[in-house]
Design an enzyme around this catalytic site. Structure first.
Site, PDB file in Angstrom:
ATOM      1  CB  THR A  48     -60.302  32.449  64.081  1.00  0.00           C
ATOM      2  OG1 THR A  48     -59.517  31.885  64.989  1.00  0.00           O
ATOM      3  CG2 THR A  48     -61.751  32.568  64.374  1.00  0.00           C
ATOM      4  CB  CYS A  49     -60.348  34.697  59.193  1.00  0.00           C
ATOM      5  SG  CYS A  49     -59.743  35.931  60.479  1.00  0.00           S
ATOM      6  CB  SER A  50     -59.748  30.069  56.760  1.00  0.00           C
ATOM      7  OG  SER A  50     -58.923  31.309  56.009  1.00  0.00           O
TER       8      SER A  50
END
Length: 160
Positions: A48-50
């Site tokens: 999700t972060c990337s």
């Protein structure tokens, strides 16, 4: 105790990723005299972060900066070299400053750490976003576990 709106950011060591390499500083020095939109992710290169979190702030950087924000920063419990590689691969340079919290001291001082040992990640920072003006928290949005909504760039931009 978890930091809240109106609190001063605790003073701990962090590492700012720069084109010239890691720049050791303190949160007191980094946040002094400026308005910073800061978001925290559980880890560099994580799904999700990337795919959403960092790219959202990169895409919305210009719009966020027009709202009186001096700088946008991303922090994670990763070392400066990992944060630099992640920022470079995502195209963050010149849009989002990468702040390494390698030992988790910053998120622990904020009371926003969590135990990711069940996923082999050790201590990590919760997913959150805040606006810090001259070292004082003016806005704070902490995600519920497994959520990605209130710390997203679109949400933060609308709140500014």
């Amino acid at each position: 105790m978890t930091i809240k709106i109106g609190d001063t950011i605790p003073d701990v060591a962090i590492v700012k990723v720069t084109p010239d390499g890691p720049d050791k500083t303190t949160t007191a020095a980094y946040f002094a005299g400026r308005k910073i939109a800061l978001f925290s992710v559980p880890g560099a290169f994580t799904p999700t972060c990337s795919a959403k979190h960092l790219p959202g702030f990169i895409d919305k950087a210009d719009a966020i900066l027009t709202k009186g924000v001096d700088e946008i920063a991303c922090t994670a419990v990763n070392d400066a070299f990992v944060m630099a590689a992640w920022g470079k691969s995502a195209g963050a340079e010149g849009k989002v400053t990468m702040l390494a919290d390698g030992n988790g001291d910053f998120v622990r001082a904020l009371g926003l750490d969590f135990d990711g040992s069940g996923f082999g990640m050790g201590t990590r920072g919760q997913r959150f976003a805040m606006v810090v003006d001259n070292g004082v928290v003016k806005r704070l949005d902490i995600e519920a576990p497994g959520e990605f909504r209130v710390s997203a760039a679109d949400y933060q931009l609308a709140a500014l």
